[in-house]
Design a protein around this motif. Structure first.
Motif, PDB file in Angstrom:
ATOM      1  N   GLY A  97      18.768 -34.566 -15.690  1.00  0.00           N
ATOM      2  CA  GLY A  97      17.439 -34.431 -15.793  1.00  0.00           C
ATOM      3  C   GLY A  97      16.750 -34.862 -14.340  1.00  0.00           C
ATOM      4  N   GLU A  98      17.430 -35.669 -13.744  1.00  0.00           N
ATOM      5  CA  GLU A  98      16.825 -36.392 -12.239  1.00  0.00           C
ATOM      6  C   GLU A  98      17.082 -35.275 -11.301  1.00  0.00           C
ATOM      7  OE1 GLU A  98      14.992 -38.903 -11.768  1.00  0.00           O
ATOM      8  OE2 GLU A  98      14.916 -38.940 -14.083  1.00  0.00           O
ATOM      9  N   ILE A  99      18.427 -34.546 -11.660  1.00  0.00           N
ATOM     10  CA  ILE A  99      18.548 -33.531 -10.265  1.00  0.00           C
ATOM     11  C   ILE A  99      17.639 -32.294 -10.636  1.00  0.00           C
ATOM     12  CG2 ILE A  99      20.227 -31.846  -9.381  1.00  0.00           C
ATOM     13  CD1 ILE A  99      22.340 -34.024 -10.609  1.00  0.00           C
ATOM     14  N   VAL A 100      17.353 -31.932 -11.998  1.00  0.00           N
ATOM     15  CA  VAL A 100      16.584 -30.842 -12.368  1.00  0.00           C
ATOM     16  C   VAL A 100      15.122 -31.208 -11.679  1.00  0.00           C
ATOM     17  CG1 VAL A 100      15.423 -29.577 -14.210  1.00  0.00           C
ATOM     18  CG2 VAL A 100      17.844 -30.185 -14.287  1.00  0.00           C
ATOM     19  N   LYS A 101      14.637 -32.265 -12.032  1.00  0.00           N
ATOM     20  CA  LYS A 101      13.279 -32.665 -11.583  1.00  0.00           C
ATOM     21  C   LYS A 101      13.007 -32.685  -9.923  1.00  0.00           C
ATOM     22  CE  LYS A 101      12.801 -36.469 -14.182  1.00  0.00           C
ATOM     23  NZ  LYS A 101      12.234 -37.459 -14.880  1.00  0.00           N
ATOM     24  N   GLN A 102      14.146 -32.994  -9.461  1.00  0.00           N
ATOM     25  CA  GLN A 102      14.102 -33.376  -8.033  1.00  0.00           C
ATOM     26  C   GLN A 102      14.120 -31.808  -7.369  1.00  0.00           C
ATOM     27  OE1 GLN A 102      17.425 -35.575  -6.001  1.00  0.00           O
ATOM     28  NE2 GLN A 102      16.848 -35.208  -4.239  1.00  0.00           N
ATOM     29  N   ILE A 103      14.853 -31.009  -7.971  1.00  0.00           N
ATOM     30  CA  ILE A 103      14.845 -29.607  -7.167  1.00  0.00           C
ATOM     31  C   ILE A 103      13.398 -28.809  -7.553  1.00  0.00           C
ATOM     32  CG2 ILE A 103      15.744 -27.191  -7.339  1.00  0.00           C
ATOM     33  CD1 ILE A 103      18.414 -28.480  -8.380  1.00  0.00           C
ATOM     34  N   SER A 146       4.337 -30.080 -14.488  1.00  0.00           N
ATOM     35  CA  SER A 146       4.860 -31.232 -13.779  1.00  0.00           C
ATOM     36  C   SER A 146       6.560 -31.080 -13.859  1.00  0.00           C
ATOM     37  CB  SER A 146       4.653 -32.699 -14.361  1.00  0.00           C
ATOM     38  OG  SER A 146       5.218 -32.898 -15.657  1.00  0.00           O
ATOM     39  N   PRO A 147       7.144 -31.816 -12.685  1.00  0.00           N
ATOM     40  CA  PRO A 147       8.784 -31.666 -13.124  1.00  0.00           C
ATOM     41  C   PRO A 147       9.150 -32.171 -14.344  1.00  0.00           C
ATOM     42  CG  PRO A 147       8.222 -32.774 -10.987  1.00  0.00           C
ATOM     43  CD  PRO A 147       6.760 -32.409 -11.675  1.00  0.00           C
ATOM     44  N   GLU A 148       8.281 -33.267 -15.011  1.00  0.00           N
ATOM     45  CA  GLU A 148       8.906 -33.563 -16.435  1.00  0.00           C
ATOM     46  C   GLU A 148       8.726 -32.534 -17.346  1.00  0.00           C
ATOM     47  OE1 GLU A 148       8.451 -36.852 -13.836  1.00  0.00           O
ATOM     48  OE2 GLU A 148       6.974 -35.357 -14.296  1.00  0.00           O
ATOM     49  N   ASP A 149       7.523 -31.745 -17.209  1.00  0.00           N
ATOM     50  CA  ASP A 149       7.182 -30.696 -18.234  1.00  0.00           C
ATOM     51  C   ASP A 149       8.305 -29.336 -18.063  1.00  0.00           C
ATOM     52  OD1 ASP A 149       4.723 -31.620 -19.405  1.00  0.00           O
ATOM     53  OD2 ASP A 149       3.845 -31.267 -17.518  1.00  0.00           O
ATOM     54  N   PHE A 150       8.912 -29.519 -16.698  1.00  0.00           N
ATOM     55  CA  PHE A 150       9.951 -28.285 -16.594  1.00  0.00           C
ATOM     56  C   PHE A 150      10.927 -28.608 -17.468  1.00  0.00           C
ATOM     57  CE2 PHE A 150      13.333 -26.354 -14.066  1.00  0.00           C
ATOM     58  CZ  PHE A 150      12.956 -24.978 -14.374  1.00  0.00           C
ATOM     59  N   LEU A 151      11.309 -29.974 -17.209  1.00  0.00           N
ATOM     60  CA  LEU A 151      12.563 -30.583 -17.868  1.00  0.00           C
ATOM     61  C   LEU A 151      12.462 -30.399 -19.130  1.00  0.00           C
ATOM     62  CD1 LEU A 151      15.486 -31.899 -17.917  1.00  0.00           C
ATOM     63  CD2 LEU A 151      14.225 -34.105 -17.804  1.00  0.00           C
ATOM     64  N   LYS A 152      11.250 -30.805 -20.100  1.00  0.00           N
ATOM     65  CA  LYS A 152      10.771 -30.476 -21.282  1.00  0.00           C
ATOM     66  C   LYS A 152      11.177 -29.179 -21.802  1.00  0.00           C
ATOM     67  CE  LYS A 152       6.987 -31.396 -24.438  1.00  0.00           C
ATOM     68  NZ  LYS A 152       5.679 -31.686 -24.645  1.00  0.00           N
TER      69      LYS A 152
END
Length: 200
Positions: A97-103, A146-152
């Motif tokens: 998740g952290e890598i996904v949000k970073q990208i 948001s990055p969190e939304d994209f991961l969700k």
């Protein structure tokens, strides 16, 4: 909550066929995927110019935006490499998740890429992992930008589609995108076109 239909490989194939019949731009995606490893900047421009047109025009307004895109892709390259072996069906999105949000954070800050474009570039460079979105799809699944939304959103897609047995040449994340586009984006686009014709 979104009412869910039972998704089968046959439904996905049917939507994929409708997508390609409806969208002449579909083949630009194939070109971009073919050259993405060797010419990442050019591949990114093809995707953005054909599938993120609403925002891409802002990139063309200033040469600096193109340099920002190049720098963002350079920053993301080692992060994408860490995800190359991941597959949508089996990925543990909590662990990565952290890598996904970073990208996503890096790409979405580039003018002319932003939220929809970031998802498309992430899919371009990891086509076996990421499902794309657009504004219509985000609203349908009730997620933000948001990055969190994209991961969700990736977790939502995996929960809904991840158990489907898929052995076609087109990746499952791409066909999921085509399903979402046909079901949610295309009807809204058709309504918009009819509205414009009515005003003409």
């Amino acid at each position: 909550m979104l009412a869910e239909e039972m998704i089968t490989p046959e439904i996905l194939k049917k939507c994929s066929e409708e997508f390609r019949n409806e969208e002449g731009r579909a083949y630009f995606y194939d070109i971009a995927v073919e050259i993405a490893d060797k010419y990442p900047l050019q591949a990114a421009i093809i995707v953005l110019a054909t599938w993120n047109t609403g925002r891409f025009r802002f990139m063309m307004s200033d040469p600096k935006n193109l340099m920002d895109l190049k720098e963002a892709l350079d920053k993301c390259r080692p992060l994408f490499e860490q995800l190359k072996k991941e597959r949508f069906q089996t990925a543990n999105f909590d662990e990565i998740g952290e890598i996904v949000k970073q990208i996503y954070s890096i790409l979405s800050k580039v003018k002319g890429v932003e939220y929809t474009g970031a998802s498309k570039l992430m899919h371009l460079f990891c086509p076996n992992l990421f499902v794309m979105w657009d504004g219509f799809i985000r609203r349908k699944y009730r997620v933000g930008k948001s990055p969190e939304d994209f991961l969700k959103f990736q977790k939502l897609m995996q929960d809904r589609f991840g158990k489907i047995k898929w052995d076609e040449p087109r990746t499952l994340p791409k066909v999921i995108d085509e399903y979402n586009y046909v079901k949610f984006t295309l009807p809204r686009l058709r309504k918009q076109r009819l509205k414009k014709r009515g005003k003409a």
